[in-house]
Motif scaffolding. Structure first.
Motif, PDB file in Angstrom:
ATOM      1  N   LEU B 165      40.971  22.069 -20.982  1.00 46.41           N
ATOM      2  CA  LEU B 165      42.102  22.880 -20.882  1.00 46.41           C
ATOM      3  C   LEU B 165      43.228  22.526 -21.508  1.00 46.41           C
ATOM      4  N   MET B 166      43.709  21.143 -21.607  1.00 44.89           N
ATOM      5  CA  MET B 166      44.867  20.655 -22.109  1.00 44.89           C
ATOM      6  C   MET B 166      44.544  20.802 -23.589  1.00 44.89           C
ATOM      7  N   SER B 167      43.340  20.210 -24.239  1.00 42.82           N
ATOM      8  CA  SER B 167      43.104  20.484 -25.834  1.00 42.82           C
ATOM      9  C   SER B 167      43.239  21.878 -26.128  1.00 42.82           C
ATOM     10  N   MET B 168      42.734  22.803 -25.385  1.00 42.23           N
ATOM     11  CA  MET B 168      43.082  24.263 -25.792  1.00 42.23           C
ATOM     12  C   MET B 168      44.383  24.822 -25.459  1.00 42.23           C
ATOM     13  N   GLY B 169      45.056  23.880 -24.811  1.00 41.32           N
ATOM     14  CA  GLY B 169      46.576  24.318 -24.886  1.00 41.32           C
ATOM     15  C   GLY B 169      47.044  25.199 -23.515  1.00 41.32           C
ATOM     16  N   VAL B 170      45.822  25.214 -22.727  1.00 40.72           N
ATOM     17  CA  VAL B 170      46.007  26.157 -21.636  1.00 40.72           C
ATOM     18  C   VAL B 170      46.966  25.626 -20.769  1.00 40.72           C
ATOM     19  N   ILE B 171      46.923  24.405 -20.556  1.00 45.44           N
ATOM     20  CA  ILE B 171      47.935  23.866 -19.545  1.00 45.44           C
ATOM     21  C   ILE B 171      48.471  22.617 -20.122  1.00 45.44           C
ATOM     22  N   ASP B 172      49.808  22.260 -19.713  1.00 45.85           N
ATOM     23  CA  ASP B 172      50.487  20.914 -20.280  1.00 45.85           C
ATOM     24  C   ASP B 172      50.298  19.853 -19.289  1.00 45.85           C
ATOM     25  N   THR B 173      50.502  20.188 -18.342  1.00 40.88           N
ATOM     26  CA  THR B 173      50.155  18.683 -17.154  1.00 40.88           C
ATOM     27  C   THR B 173      48.838  19.035 -16.577  1.00 40.88           C
ATOM     28  N   PRO B 174      47.903  18.136 -16.289  1.00 39.95           N
ATOM     29  CA  PRO B 174      46.776  18.185 -15.578  1.00 39.95           C
ATOM     30  C   PRO B 174      46.776  18.765 -14.320  1.00 39.95           C
ATOM     31  N   LEU B 175      45.717  19.660 -14.018  1.00 42.77           N
ATOM     32  CA  LEU B 175      45.667  20.363 -12.621  1.00 42.77           C
ATOM     33  C   LEU B 175      45.106  19.207 -11.550  1.00 42.77           C
ATOM     34  N   VAL B 176      45.901  19.346 -10.271  1.00 40.23           N
ATOM     35  CA  VAL B 176      45.145  18.405  -9.507  1.00 40.23           C
ATOM     36  C   VAL B 176      43.943  19.148  -8.620  1.00 40.23           C
ATOM     37  N   MET B 177      42.772  18.686  -8.963  1.00 41.94           N
ATOM     38  CA  MET B 177      41.702  19.511  -8.283  1.00 41.94           C
ATOM     39  C   MET B 177      40.967  18.734  -7.500  1.00 41.94           C
ATOM     40  N   LEU B 178      40.784  17.353  -7.884  1.00 39.48           N
ATOM     41  CA  LEU B 178      40.076  16.410  -6.960  1.00 39.48           C
ATOM     42  C   LEU B 178      40.608  16.079  -5.840  1.00 39.48           C
ATOM     43  N   GLN B 179      40.126  15.696  -4.673  1.00 38.75           N
ATOM     44  CA  GLN B 179      40.813  15.376  -3.465  1.00 38.75           C
ATOM     45  C   GLN B 179      41.656  16.564  -2.886  1.00 38.75           C
ATOM     46  N   THR B 180      41.051  17.718  -3.182  1.00 38.02           N
ATOM     47  CA  THR B 180      41.470  19.064  -2.304  1.00 38.02           C
ATOM     48  C   THR B 180      40.367  19.640  -1.695  1.00 38.02           C
ATOM     49  N   ASP B 181      40.758  20.857  -0.773  1.00 42.53           N
ATOM     50  CA  ASP B 181      39.725  21.484  -0.051  1.00 42.53           C
ATOM     51  C   ASP B 181      38.890  22.342  -1.298  1.00 42.53           C
ATOM     52  N   PHE B 182      39.568  22.549  -2.205  1.00 39.52           N
ATOM     53  CA  PHE B 182      39.067  23.448  -3.474  1.00 39.52           C
ATOM     54  C   PHE B 182      37.630  22.605  -3.918  1.00 39.52           C
ATOM     55  N   ALA B 183      38.131  21.487  -4.062  1.00 43.40           N
ATOM     56  CA  ALA B 183      36.818  20.368  -4.590  1.00 43.40           C
ATOM     57  C   ALA B 183      35.555  20.286  -3.552  1.00 43.40           C
ATOM     58  N   VAL B 184      36.055  20.457  -2.273  1.00 43.58           N
ATOM     59  CA  VAL B 184      35.071  20.368  -1.400  1.00 43.58           C
ATOM     60  C   VAL B 184      34.141  21.639  -1.369  1.00 43.58           C
ATOM     61  N   LEU B 185      34.828  22.747  -1.441  1.00 43.42           N
ATOM     62  CA  LEU B 185      34.319  24.255  -1.391  1.00 43.42           C
ATOM     63  C   LEU B 185      33.130  24.071  -2.878  1.00 43.42           C
ATOM     64  N   ILE B 186      33.571  23.757  -3.992  1.00 42.35           N
ATOM     65  CA  ILE B 186      33.012  23.418  -4.840  1.00 42.35           C
ATOM     66  C   ILE B 186      31.501  22.673  -5.000  1.00 42.35           C
ATOM     67  N   GLY B 187      31.948  21.377  -4.137  1.00 45.51           N
ATOM     68  CA  GLY B 187      30.773  20.787  -4.058  1.00 45.51           C
ATOM     69  C   GLY B 187      29.759  21.333  -2.807  1.00 45.51           C
ATOM     70  N   ILE B 188      30.286  21.991  -1.852  1.00 42.66           N
ATOM     71  CA  ILE B 188      29.175  22.480  -0.975  1.00 42.66           C
ATOM     72  C   ILE B 188      28.514  23.574  -1.695  1.00 42.66           C
ATOM     73  N   VAL B 189      29.315  24.513  -2.317  1.00 38.80           N
ATOM     74  CA  VAL B 189      28.713  25.725  -3.113  1.00 38.80           C
ATOM     75  C   VAL B 189      27.461  25.030  -4.210  1.00 38.80           C
ATOM     76  N   TYR B 190      27.797  24.107  -4.905  1.00 35.45           N
ATOM     77  CA  TYR B 190      26.886  23.602  -5.693  1.00 35.45           C
ATOM     78  C   TYR B 190      25.797  23.165  -5.336  1.00 35.45           C
ATOM     79  N   THR B 191      25.866  22.035  -4.483  1.00 33.14           N
ATOM     80  CA  THR B 191      24.916  21.269  -3.960  1.00 33.14           C
ATOM     81  C   THR B 191      23.794  21.985  -3.079  1.00 33.14           C
ATOM     82  N   TYR B 192      24.272  23.226  -2.587  1.00 32.04           N
ATOM     83  CA  TYR B 192      23.340  24.107  -1.496  1.00 32.04           C
ATOM     84  C   TYR B 192      23.057  25.637  -2.164  1.00 32.04           C
ATOM     85  N   LEU B 193      23.599  25.792  -3.421  1.00 29.59           N
ATOM     86  CA  LEU B 193      23.086  26.903  -4.000  1.00 29.59           C
ATOM     87  C   LEU B 193      21.553  27.178  -4.262  1.00 29.59           C
ATOM     88  N   PRO B 194      20.557  26.279  -4.418  1.00 29.19           N
ATOM     89  CA  PRO B 194      19.286  26.382  -4.338  1.00 29.19           C
ATOM     90  C   PRO B 194      18.897  27.064  -2.978  1.00 29.19           C
TER      91      PRO B 194
END
Lengths: 267, 312
Positions: B165-194
């Motif tokens: 995202l930074m190299s495409m110029g979409v954002i200037d400062t990195p987004l905080v994604m790791l260590q959030t509830d959002f990351a936990v949701l992604i992790g659960i959806v991802y691992t249990y999708l099958p």
């Protein structure tokens, strides 16, 4: 559903979601830089470091032993459970067995792990066995949930199987034991191989249950990986992941091709 | 071994068992029955027992439930104090609610992502169908722990997503994604999708084309057909898939531990810390018993669906 574009787009997005993290994991295992996600040139140095890591190699050996033993025992117990549930009609405790053979599939691992550990501790206090915790207790724990997976696979095969073969053998005077070993077992063998492989993989993969029931000196591979990645990303874990993903991909593709060939032969 | 001696040996052993009053049939039932009784069912009773004890510094680290008094009489010292503690302490209450919330949200997302994939695969001709199915199962065979780890590299500050995202110029400062509830949701959806896709697929392949054609003949648009025919008929698959995601998600430990932040409360993590950090086995057992109560109803629901499928 807007048939034209929505469905294919959703499917492509879904598969990108499934595969992008895995592909990046593999790509960055060949990264020269220690900063896992910044590209610093192609290198295989992390594979070299991995091979020299005695802790990881030792844990991998323990995991393989556990997986082999628990997959084998689980296949026997799971097959017996499946056979009993599909061929024995009604008997006392049938509902109980059905429940006990399926609940481990979905039971949260922390519950299974803690309750088994408490069982082992109580058994040691009252019966003197198992003395301490280690390989044996991990194998017993893994066998239990793996047997449930084998039972599901074996049951669906036993249900699909044409029972007239077994009836014919019985009519010709074969006893129940001979019918099982000469007719049933060869027919369901491919399903049992699939069940064994699944059990082996699940055992290799388990972190939570093993952490509860393991003892000193018996750290499995996931336990070692977990303690490493808890501190942050590390490139040698990427290398290890790439090796595991490579082995799994090749075996699953081979299994898929073999199964297609069997299906084509009408077997 | 020749068939003659083999059957003679079997007949011999069958005679011995018959003499003991045990039929071969009973013996075959007994092996899996005893294994699951001892190593699956009995542990829950031990868990319940120890949840009534109190923690002490000893081996084992919990009090006995009965003690001999000075006169030799049996005193019951078991109590519900651990459960009272769980209900009075806001940490545990919040952890239970937060686990349920995270598990529900990730189940919904897994369904929204999984349904189109399952539908598409089920409607695909061979060999595309087998190949796509294999592609869904493949990640399931690779290590769960390593798939969660892959997301750590994806979501962190200097991770793949932020770099892109930074190299495409979409954002200037990195987004905080790791260590959030959002990351936990992604992790659960991802691992249990099958686990969501496979039961849905199994259900949707059985869908009879005649229903869809009838709806179309009666003038229903594809959209209307989907919501009035396909969706209701795939309900058993939806329920089975949802339970297969929801139940393990409730007790998840690895995903919140690796992707969640210090304030991501999930009951599996609380149980783990209670056991491994605080070394309080009785409270950990009480936490597990309350969690068990939460998942028993969904497990029964799942089993009733499976039983119905067997009868079909």
């Amino acid at each position: 559903m807007g048939r034209g574009w929505f469905l294919p787009m959703a499917v492509v997005a879904g598969f990108v979601f499934l595969y992008a993290p895995i592909i990046s994991l593999v790509v960055f295992s060949f990264n020269e830089s220690r900063l896992v996600t910044v590209w610093g040139g192609f290198s295989t140095r992390w594979y070299g470091e991995l091979i020299r890591d005695r802790q990881i190699l030792g844990a991998a050996w323990i995991s393989l032993q556990v997986a082999f033993a628990s997959a084998t025992v689980a296949t026997v117990i799971g097959t017996l459970a499946a056979f009993v549930l599909t061929r024995f009609g009604s008997f006392r405790g049938r509902l109980l067995l059905t429940g006990m053979a399926t609940a481990p599939l979905v039971m949260p691992e922390v519950i299974t792990g803690l309750s088994l550990l408490l069982l082992f501790v109580s058994m040691e206090l009252t019966l003197g066995w198992p003395a301490g915790r280690g390989l044996t207790t991990i194998i017993i724990a893994h066998t239990t949930f793996c047997a449930a997976f084998v039972a599901v696979i074996a049951q669906s095969r036993l249900r699909d199987m044409d029972e007239s073969l077994e009836e014919a053998a019985r009519d010709l005077g074969a006893g129940p034991v001979r019918v099982f070993f000469d007719i049933t077992l060869p027919v369901i063998a491919p399903a049992l191989v699939a069940g064994w492989l699944l059990a082996f993989t699940l055992s290799l993969d388990d972190l939570v249950i093993a952490s509860f029931v393991s003892g000193p000196g018996a750290s499995t591979l996931p336990m070692v990986i977990f303690s490493k990645v808890r501190l942050g990303v590390s490139p040698d874990v990427n290398a290890l992941a790439t090796i595991i993903i490579g082995i799994v991909t090749v075996s699953v593709i081979i299994a898929g091709v073999l199964m297609r060939r069997r299906a084509a032969r009408g077997g | 071994m020749s068939a003659v001696t083999e059957s003679a040996a079997w007949r011999g052993s069958a005679r011995v068992l018959g003499w003991l009053g045990i039929s071969g049939r009973t013996l075959v039932i007994a092996v899996p029955m005893l294994w699951f009784l001892v190593f699956f069912l009995v542990p829950f009773f031990v868990l319940g027992r120890i949840s009534l004890a109190e923690v002490i510094i000893a081996r084992p680290p919990y009090t006995p439930l009965f003690e001999r008094g000075p006169e030799g009489e049996l005193e019951i010292i078991a109590g519900l104090q651990n459960y009272r503690f769980l209900f009075e302490d806001a940490l545990y209450r919040n952890a239970y609610f937060s686990s349920i919330r995270i598990a529900v949200i990730s189940t919904v997302f897994a369904l929204l992502i999984g349904y189109p994939i399952a539908y598409y695969i089920a409607r695909s001709p061979e060999p595309r169908r087998s190949i796509l199915l294999l592609m869904v199962i493949l990640p399931f065979w690779t290590s769960f722990l390593l798939r969660v780890y892959a997301w750590m590299g994806f979501l962190r500050r200097e991770g793949v997503i932020n770099n892109m995202l930074m190299s495409m110029g979409v954002i200037d400062t990195p987004l905080v994604m790791l260590q959030t509830d959002f990351a936990v949701l992604i992790g659960i959806v991802y691992t249990y999708l099958p686990f969501m896709i496979l039961p849905l697929y199994a259900n949707l392949t059985k869908l009879d084309d005649a229903h869809l054609e009838a709806a179309a003949d009666l003038g229903a648009s594809p959209m209307v057909t989907f919501f009035t025919v396909t969706l209701p008929l795939s309900m058993p698959g939806i329920i089975a898939g949802s339970m297969l995601v929801f139940i393990p998600a409730i007790g998840e430990y690895v995903i919140p531990a690796l992707l969640g932040g210090p304030d991501t409360l999930m009951i599996g993590r609380v149980l783990w810390d209670e056991f491994f950090s605080s070394r309080d086995w009785p409270v950990a057992s009480a936490v597990a018993i309350v969690m068990l109560v939460l998942v028993v109803a969904p497990i029964m629901w799942l089993q009733s669906i499976q039983n119905r499928r067997e009868l079909d």
